[in-house]
Motif scaffolding. Structure first.
Motif, PDB file in Angstrom:
ATOM      1  N   VAL A  51       0.856  -1.202   0.000  1.00  0.00           N
ATOM      2  CA  VAL A  51       0.000   0.000   0.000  1.00  0.00           C
ATOM      3  C   VAL A  51       0.889   1.248   0.000  1.00  0.00           C
ATOM      4  O   VAL A  51       1.364   1.690   1.051  1.00  0.00           O
ATOM      5  N   PRO A  52       1.117   1.852  -1.163  1.00  0.00           N
ATOM      6  CA  PRO A  52       2.018   3.006  -1.265  1.00  0.00           C
ATOM      7  C   PRO A  52       1.689   4.165  -0.323  1.00  0.00           C
ATOM      8  O   PRO A  52       2.621   4.785   0.207  1.00  0.00           O
ATOM      9  N   PRO A  53       0.417   4.525  -0.077  1.00  0.00           N
ATOM     10  CA  PRO A  53       0.157   5.659   0.821  1.00  0.00           C
ATOM     11  C   PRO A  53       0.713   5.469   2.231  1.00  0.00           C
ATOM     12  O   PRO A  53       1.149   6.443   2.860  1.00  0.00           O
ATOM     13  N   HIS A  54       0.696   4.230   2.721  1.00  0.00           N
ATOM     14  CA  HIS A  54       1.252   3.999   4.055  1.00  0.00           C
ATOM     15  C   HIS A  54       2.756   4.253   4.049  1.00  0.00           C
ATOM     16  O   HIS A  54       3.297   4.907   4.954  1.00  0.00           O
ATOM     17  N   ARG A  55       3.416   3.760   3.037  1.00  0.00           N
ATOM     18  CA  ARG A  55       4.855   3.979   2.903  1.00  0.00           C
ATOM     19  C   ARG A  55       5.157   5.471   2.777  1.00  0.00           C
ATOM     20  O   ARG A  55       6.136   5.970   3.331  1.00  0.00           O
ATOM     21  N   ASP A  56       4.313   6.175   2.063  1.00  0.00           N
ATOM     22  CA  ASP A  56       4.471   7.613   1.896  1.00  0.00           C
ATOM     23  C   ASP A  56       4.361   8.337   3.237  1.00  0.00           C
ATOM     24  O   ASP A  56       5.174   9.221   3.552  1.00  0.00           O
ATOM     25  N   ASN A  57       3.376   7.975   4.040  1.00  0.00           N
ATOM     26  CA  ASN A  57       3.232   8.576   5.370  1.00  0.00           C
ATOM     27  C   ASN A  57       4.472   8.348   6.227  1.00  0.00           C
ATOM     28  O   ASN A  57       4.925   9.244   6.957  1.00  0.00           O
ATOM     29  N   GLU A  58       5.009   7.148   6.173  1.00  0.00           N
ATOM     30  CA  GLU A  58       6.212   6.841   6.946  1.00  0.00           C
ATOM     31  C   GLU A  58       7.395   7.685   6.488  1.00  0.00           C
ATOM     32  O   GLU A  58       8.136   8.235   7.307  1.00  0.00           O
TER      33      GLU A  58
END
Length: 249
Positions: free
Chosen positions: A148-155
């Protein structure tokens, strides 16, 4: 005080803008579709609207102008909850905009420290703290991070503030606000703030209303004592009933 808000047309972003305007602050927003803003915001005398096709297409010189004279920045950016929004580009929306704005602030060489608030998530651990996460939760989060790219982005966005901006930057101070599962309520209710999660974001999530998140972020900007308490940290916000029900699980 002038505050730049990005992600201002989102559900939480609009609430943040309204809270700040209600407190008498001047608000500058960068949006793609101004008509998504409420009429209350659009007609307010203290709102300044910058319309752009894509925030990632703003060049460094333009962003320097947009953040000039701002005392604070609040990012409520997020990915649209559609298949395209979750799995399609831009994959690093939040991270890239955070970097762009911070670079612009530093290039302006402000005479005062600029506040930066990033809306984040309890699914992202604060690596500056010894936050307890079970093995099962680590495994699930690892899968989410991969798929899930958005989770990685948040991190990555929080890591940029935590590592690259750090704790002793003379130009930028930051706070990454971590709500749990978001819901919509009409009014601000009692809520509690913790340095780290008191519930499992995966197996025992709590609830946080968007309007409470907006209230807390606005208070961080306006209340200097509250800012000093939480600057350089990643506070977690829960609605009061989530604290009572969740305990220290």
């Amino acid at each position: 005080m002038t505050i730049l808000v990005v992600g201002a047309t989102g559900e939480t972003g609009q609430l943040v803008v309204k809270q700040l305007l209600d407190c008498g602050e001047k608000v500058r927003v960068i949006v793609r579709y101004p008509d998504k803003l409420s009429e209350t915001i659009l007609s307010h005398q203290n709102i300044s609207i910058i319309t752009v096709g894509n925030v990632l297409q703003i060049n460094k010189l333009e962003m320097r102008d947009y953040v000039k004279d701002c005392d604070a920045v609040i990012s409520c950016l997020g990915h649209n909850l559609t298949l395209r929004g979750i799995f399609g580009p831009p994959f690093k929306l939040v991270t890239d905009v955070t970097k762009l704005i911070c670079h612009a602030i530093k290039e302006n060489k402000p005479q005062r420290t600029i506040k930066y608030i990033l809306m984040n998530t309890t699914g992202n651990s604060n690596k500056n703290q010894r936050e307890t996460v079970s093995l099962a939760e680590k495994c699930v989060l690892g899968i989410i991070r991969l798929l899930v790219p958005p989770h990685r982005d948040n991190e990555k966005a929080a890591d940029y503030l935590r590592v690259e901006i750090g704790q002793d930057n003379l130009e930028i101070e930051w706070i990454a606000v971590r709500p749990d599962s978001l819901l919509n309520l009409e009014e601000v209710t009692k809520y509690s703030i913790f340095p780290s999660p008191i519930r499992s974001a995966i197996f025992n999530p709590g609830k946080t209303s968007r309007i409470n998140v907006a209230h807390f972020m606005s208070e961080l900007i306006i209340n200097e004592e509250l800012w000093e308490q939480w600057k350089g940290q990643m506070p977690v916000i829960y609605n009061e009933n989530s604290v009572v029900e969740g305990g220290n699980t």
